[in-house]
Motif scaffolding. Structure first.
Motif, mmCIF file in Angstrom:
data_model
loop_
_atom_site.group_PDB
_atom_site.id
_atom_site.type_symbol
_atom_site.label_atom_id
_atom_site.label_comp_id
_atom_site.label_asym_id
_atom_site.label_seq_id
_atom_site.Cartn_x
_atom_site.Cartn_y
_atom_site.Cartn_z
ATOM 1 N N TYR A 123 -0.304 -11.829 20.668
ATOM 2 C CA TYR A 123 -0.559 -10.818 21.692
ATOM 3 C C TYR A 123 -1.012 -9.558 20.977
ATOM 4 N N ALA A 124 -1.233 -8.482 21.706
ATOM 5 C CA ALA A 124 -1.798 -7.311 21.044
ATOM 6 C C ALA A 124 -1.380 -6.028 21.729
ATOM 7 N N THR A 125 -1.395 -4.961 20.954
ATOM 8 C CA THR A 125 -1.321 -3.613 21.500
ATOM 9 C C THR A 125 -2.730 -3.045 21.474
ATOM 10 N N VAL A 126 -3.187 -2.561 22.626
ATOM 11 C CA VAL A 126 -4.565 -2.097 22.771
ATOM 12 C C VAL A 126 -4.586 -0.649 23.261
ATOM 13 N N LEU A 127 -5.763 -0.072 23.220
ATOM 14 C CA LEU A 127 -5.997 1.279 23.754
ATOM 15 C C LEU A 127 -6.520 1.147 25.180
ATOM 16 N N ASN A 142 -11.692 4.293 20.669
ATOM 17 C CA ASN A 142 -11.011 3.964 19.422
ATOM 18 C C ASN A 142 -9.883 4.983 19.237
ATOM 19 N N TRP A 143 -9.079 4.810 18.200
ATOM 20 C CA TRP A 143 -7.928 5.699 18.037
ATOM 21 C C TRP A 143 -8.308 7.115 17.615
ATOM 22 N N PRO A 144 -9.376 7.337 16.848
ATOM 23 C CA PRO A 144 -9.826 8.723 16.653
ATOM 24 C C PRO A 144 -10.197 9.406 17.970
ATOM 25 N N ASP A 145 -10.806 8.659 18.903
ATOM 26 C CA ASP A 145 -11.099 9.222 20.229
ATOM 27 C C ASP A 145 -9.805 9.595 20.961
ATOM 28 N N PHE A 146 -8.822 8.709 20.895
ATOM 29 C CA PHE A 146 -7.545 8.977 21.556
ATOM 30 C C PHE A 146 -6.914 10.259 21.012
ATOM 31 N N ILE A 173 -4.988 5.118 11.536
ATOM 32 C CA ILE A 173 -6.384 4.812 11.859
ATOM 33 C C ILE A 173 -7.083 6.063 12.388
ATOM 34 N N ALA A 174 -6.395 6.798 13.246
ATOM 35 C CA ALA A 174 -6.961 8.041 13.787
ATOM 36 C C ALA A 174 -7.235 9.052 12.680
ATOM 37 N N ASP A 175 -6.486 8.966 11.592
ATOM 38 C CA ASP A 175 -6.633 9.891 10.464
ATOM 39 C C ASP A 175 -7.622 9.385 9.429
ATOM 40 N N GLY A 176 -8.290 8.249 9.728
ATOM 41 C CA GLY A 176 -9.367 7.790 8.865
ATOM 42 C C GLY A 176 -9.056 6.618 7.967
ATOM 43 N N VAL A 177 -7.881 6.026 8.086
ATOM 44 C CA VAL A 177 -7.534 4.882 7.247
ATOM 45 C C VAL A 177 -8.197 3.619 7.808
ATOM 46 N N THR A 243 -10.141 -1.084 25.439
ATOM 47 C CA THR A 243 -11.090 -1.468 24.406
ATOM 48 C C THR A 243 -10.403 -2.387 23.413
ATOM 49 N N TRP A 244 -11.172 -3.349 22.892
ATOM 50 C CA TRP A 244 -10.651 -4.206 21.839
ATOM 51 C C TRP A 244 -10.775 -3.543 20.465
ATOM 52 N N ASN A 245 -11.454 -2.415 20.388
ATOM 53 C CA ASN A 245 -11.598 -1.752 19.096
ATOM 54 C C ASN A 245 -10.228 -1.408 18.508
ATOM 55 N N GLN A 246 -10.016 -1.836 17.276
ATOM 56 C CA GLN A 246 -8.817 -1.461 16.508
ATOM 57 C C GLN A 246 -7.526 -1.925 17.182
ATOM 58 N N HIS A 247 -7.554 -3.094 17.860
ATOM 59 C CA HIS A 247 -6.319 -3.577 18.458
ATOM 60 C C HIS A 247 -5.431 -4.238 17.409
ATOM 61 N N MET A 248 -4.135 -4.141 17.640
ATOM 62 C CA MET A 248 -3.133 -4.644 16.702
ATOM 63 C C MET A 248 -2.579 -5.971 17.194
#
Length: 342
Positions: A123-127, A142-146, A173-177, A243-248
């Motif tokens: 399963y996943a955690t998504v934005l 994406n998380w930088p947008d959030f 991820i939001a911080d650029g990693v 969004t599926w971008n950067q989902h965990m």
């Protein structure tokens, strides 16, 4: 998929459970049991004559069983974290991949299997975001947008420590990693990133039900959420998307208790439930991703699109490193308790 109160009924069945031809399975209970009964347990019994008895049990109960030497369960179906705890205590039997006759181990996604554990689904955690608030393509993607509350204003939510793992990964991820460089997590950097977005966070959710309710009621207009909880309210017409971008990706796994009463039968059940056709059934019903890559071909493409880590979105995801969390949970819990009080 958290723990539930141990049911009284299994103790009535205990005498029968020790007989050959049964498998006692720890499950989360509820609707999950209904889905697995239809797609796995009953078909397995029909094919083999082996009865499956589902039991709801807490992680604490599982640990107590092993430590007391009174193992009453065979197969454990739960999140990856509790199984890692049990594995480290020497409480699990190796998965006998070599005995599989119905499934092929090489078809199971490599990251999803190990010596003592194998994933039944991901399963996943998504934005997620509110489509009334963010119309068309003008939504956080994406998380930088959030984290950009000026460009995408509105009340937000993230996961609380009470969920087991607060969203430190998304903060990084939001911080650029980069996704591939997340672990080991830079905890100091993660909390600094969380502090930047905290003024925009209305709630830190502690249950899947609460996260879905906050989004449905528009108490928040964007946030992290488990994809299954989100899909359920979207299917009922809530003006939400994601969004599926950067989902965990997070893993639900099965393992066998060491010295359990019915080890051989439990090994058979694992082989049965890893088949593409079987995984296609319960994966489609749960809207979670099968671990057998061949199962995707047997699922309606429209449903596959709703599954985390599907072939079209797998490169946009990362698998949560639960072993790292088990190693660091106590320290993070103390850090979180201090941070959340401000």
């Amino acid at each position: 998929m958290g723990g539930a109160t141990l049911l009284a009924a299994p103790y009535v069945l205990k005498g029968k459970a020790l007989a050959a031809g049964q498998v006692i399975v720890r499950t989360p209970g509820g609707v999950y049991d209904e889905i697995m009964r239809k797609n796995v347990y009953d078909p397995f019994t029909e094919a083999t004559g082996i009865t499956v008895v589902p039991v709801a049990a807490t992680v604490a109960k599982l640990l107590a069983m092993f430590e007391s030497g009174n193992v009453e369960l065979d197969l454990i179906d739960t999140g990856e974290g509790p199984l890692i705890q049990l594995e480290r205590k020497g409480a699990l039997t190796p998965i006998d991949y070599g005995s599989w006759k119905l499934s092929k181990p090489e078809n199971i996604t490599e990251e999803y299997k190990s010596e003592f554990r194998v994933t039944d689904f991901a399963y996943a955690t998504v934005l997620a975001y509110n489509t009334d608030t963010f119309k068309g393509d003008a939504h956080p993607d994406n998380w930088p947008d959030f984290w950009d509350a000026e460009k995408f204003p509105g009340p937000r939510m993230l996961a609380d420590m009470a969920t087991g793992t607060p969203n430190l990964e998304f903060a990084l991820i939001a911080d650029g990693v980069a996704l591939k460089d997340l672990y080991p997590l830079d905890v100091d950097r993660a909390f600094k990133s969380l502090s930047r977005i905290r003024p925009a966070i209305t709630r830190f959710w502690d249950t899947g039900a609460l996260s879905a309710q906050l989004m449905t009621d528009a108490e928040v207009v964007t946030g992290s959420i488990w994809n299954g909880r989100l899909q359920a309210v979207m299917d009922k017409g809530a003006p939400l998307s994601f969004t599926w971008n950067q989902h965990m990706l997070q893993l639900q796994q099965v393992a066998i208790f060491k010295d359990s009463p019915n080890v051989a039968e439990a090994q058979q059940l694992i082989d049965f439930m890893m088949q593409p056709s079987v995984q296609a059934g319960y994966g489609a019903a749960l809207r979670y991703s099968p671990s057998n890559t061949k199962a995707f071909d047997l699922i309606d493409p429209k449903i596959v699109e709703q599954m985390p880590g599907n072939p079209a979105t797998r490169d946009k995801a990362f698998v949560q490193n639960v072993a790292w969390w088990e190693d660091n949970r106590d320290a993070i819990n103390k850090r979180w308790s201090s941070w959340i009080l401000g």
